[in-house]
Design a protein around this motif. Structure first.
Motif, PDB file in Angstrom:
ATOM      1  N   SER A  45       0.862  -0.843   0.023  1.00  0.00           N
ATOM      2  CA  SER A  45       0.011  -0.116   0.032  1.00  0.00           C
ATOM      3  C   SER A  45       0.897   1.565   0.362  1.00  0.00           C
ATOM      4  CB  SER A  45      -0.800   0.325   1.238  1.00  0.00           C
ATOM      5  OG  SER A  45       0.115   0.611   2.301  1.00  0.00           O
ATOM      6  N   ASP A  68      -2.918   3.783  -2.870  1.00  0.00           N
ATOM      7  CA  ASP A  68      -3.525   2.140  -2.811  1.00  0.00           C
ATOM      8  C   ASP A  68      -3.365   2.352  -4.444  1.00  0.00           C
ATOM      9  OD1 ASP A  68      -2.656   2.291   0.013  1.00  0.00           O
ATOM     10  OD2 ASP A  68      -4.721   3.039   0.573  1.00  0.00           O
ATOM     11  N   THR A  72      -4.614  -3.112  -2.760  1.00  0.00           N
ATOM     12  CA  THR A  72      -3.713  -2.552  -1.200  1.00  0.00           C
ATOM     13  C   THR A  72      -4.516  -1.439  -0.413  1.00  0.00           C
ATOM     14  OG1 THR A  72      -2.726  -0.963  -3.115  1.00  0.00           O
ATOM     15  CG2 THR A  72      -2.170  -3.077  -3.091  1.00  0.00           C
ATOM     16  N   GLY A  73      -4.431  -1.075   0.683  1.00  0.00           N
ATOM     17  CA  GLY A  73      -4.909  -0.521   1.558  1.00  0.00           C
ATOM     18  C   GLY A  73      -6.141  -0.267   1.797  1.00  0.00           C
ATOM     19  N   SER A  75      -7.966   1.057  -1.113  1.00  0.00           N
ATOM     20  CA  SER A  75      -8.595   1.262  -2.640  1.00  0.00           C
ATOM     21  C   SER A  75      -9.461  -0.210  -2.843  1.00  0.00           C
ATOM     22  CB  SER A  75      -7.358   1.358  -3.524  1.00  0.00           C
ATOM     23  OG  SER A  75      -6.948   2.383  -3.810  1.00  0.00           O
ATOM     24  N   ASP A 193      -0.346  -1.883   8.299  1.00  0.00           N
ATOM     25  CA  ASP A 193      -1.265  -1.992   6.790  1.00  0.00           C
ATOM     26  C   ASP A 193      -1.982  -3.147   6.703  1.00  0.00           C
ATOM     27  OD1 ASP A 193      -1.007  -1.873   4.324  1.00  0.00           O
ATOM     28  OD2 ASP A 193       0.531  -3.237   3.829  1.00  0.00           O
ATOM     29  N   ALA A 197      -6.043  -2.423   5.568  1.00  0.00           N
ATOM     30  CA  ALA A 197      -6.764  -2.905   4.722  1.00  0.00           C
ATOM     31  C   ALA A 197      -7.680  -3.630   4.638  1.00  0.00           C
ATOM     32  CB  ALA A 197      -5.436  -4.001   4.183  1.00  0.00           C
ATOM     33  N   SER A 203      -4.344  -8.824  -1.145  1.00  0.00           N
ATOM     34  CA  SER A 203      -3.375  -7.746  -1.307  1.00  0.00           C
ATOM     35  C   SER A 203      -2.129  -8.456  -1.462  1.00  0.00           C
ATOM     36  CB  SER A 203      -2.607  -6.669   0.389  1.00  0.00           C
ATOM     37  OG  SER A 203      -3.972  -5.493   0.473  1.00  0.00           O
TER      38      SER A 203
END
Length: 284
Positions: A45, A68, A72-73, A75, A193, A197, A203
């Motif tokens: 991310s 992101d 990831t993250g 998004s 992280d 997420a 991810s």
């Protein structure tokens, strides 16, 4: 949108609708300054571009964007193992994010696997790219050396066990760090992280499961913007010849070798990174 001020520096956080997905992004500094778009590697991310590094770069007169990527993250996340998108979609996302931010051209910095995304941006979206910087990445050519035999084989964690997943990622960071490893910093990064997420298993999975298409309009030899390659000479995942392969493939590319650095951009190398990037992204 969240806006914060640190002295004279402004930081914004927002989510943008781009190409039918949501992308979470943060910006640092003055939008009137040259824009630098930071794209991290597979499964990472925006947090993997440390906020302190972004703040330092903004203080040197750059408008810094970290975000992101899909899966990831914060998004948009896709079903684990079934991303349904290609690397070219990640490149299109980067262009869409620049559109959403009102940025006409950006200096693109890509880490590890995202070097492929940066190549697509430079070849297929050249008008949006002021310069390219490849960090710890590769052309992927046949004959380049494999990862170091000393790297441990970590297997796959039990994703139902959060502690096991945390340990797996921390140990992965250690394996790639080539001695520049701060366990407390690494563990804090991984915990943050994981906490933010949407789907941490996705991810760590989906960027490796996407379709790896290539640029439509050429390759490394067709890049026309200034290109900088930053590579550690102790990188155990992509040994130095991978970075040298980009230098050799791109006309007039410059390679800066970071002595003792592993695969990740660890804190002892932040100053060198910022110095090199500021020099590389001077208005042309």
């Amino acid at each position: 949108m969240i806006v914060r001020f640190y002295g004279r520096s402004m930081t914004t956080s927002a989510t943008y609708a781009v190409n039918n997905v949501e992308l979470s992004a943060e910006t640092y500094g003055d939008p009137a300054d040259p824009a630098v778009l930071l794209i991290h590697g597979a499964g990472a991310s925006m947090l993997w571009w440390d906020a302190r590094l972004c703040t330092e770069l903004a203080a040197r007169g750059r408008f810094v964007i970290r975000y992101d990527q899909r899966d990831t993250g914060r998004s948009t996340s896709f079903p684990t193992g079934e991303p349904g998108y290609a690397m070219s979609d990640l490149a299109a996302d980067a262009v869409g994010l620049l559109d959403a931010l009102g940025v006409e051209r950006a200096h693109v910095v890509a880490q590890s696997m995202s070097g492929g995304t940066a190549l697509m941006l430079g070849v297929d979206h050249a008008s949006r790219v002021a310069s390219l910087t490849f960090v710890s990445t590769s052309t992927g050519d046949d004959g380049l050396p494999p990862p170091s035999a000393d790297m441990p084989r970590l297997g796959t964690p039990d994703f139902a066990d959060a502690a096991a997943v945390e340990e797996y990622v921390v140990r992965s960071i250690e394996a790639e760090a080539a001695g520049h490893f701060d366990e407390s910093e690494a563990r804090a990064l991984v915990r943050e992280d994981m906490a933010r997420a949407r789907n941490y298993e996705a991810s760590l999975t989906n960027h490796f499961a996407m379709t790896f298409d290539g640029p439509r309009n050429g390759g490394f030899g067709d890049l026309t913007m200034p290109v900088l390659v930053l590579h550690g000479d102790a990188d155990p995942l992509l040994p130095l010849p991978h970075g040298e392969s980009i230098r050799d493939a791109v006309p007039d590319a410059r390679l800066a070798v970071l002595a003792g650095m592993g695969h990740g951009l660890s804190a002892p190398y932040w100053k060198t990174f910022v110095d090199e990037l500021v020099a590389h992204t001077e208005e042309r």
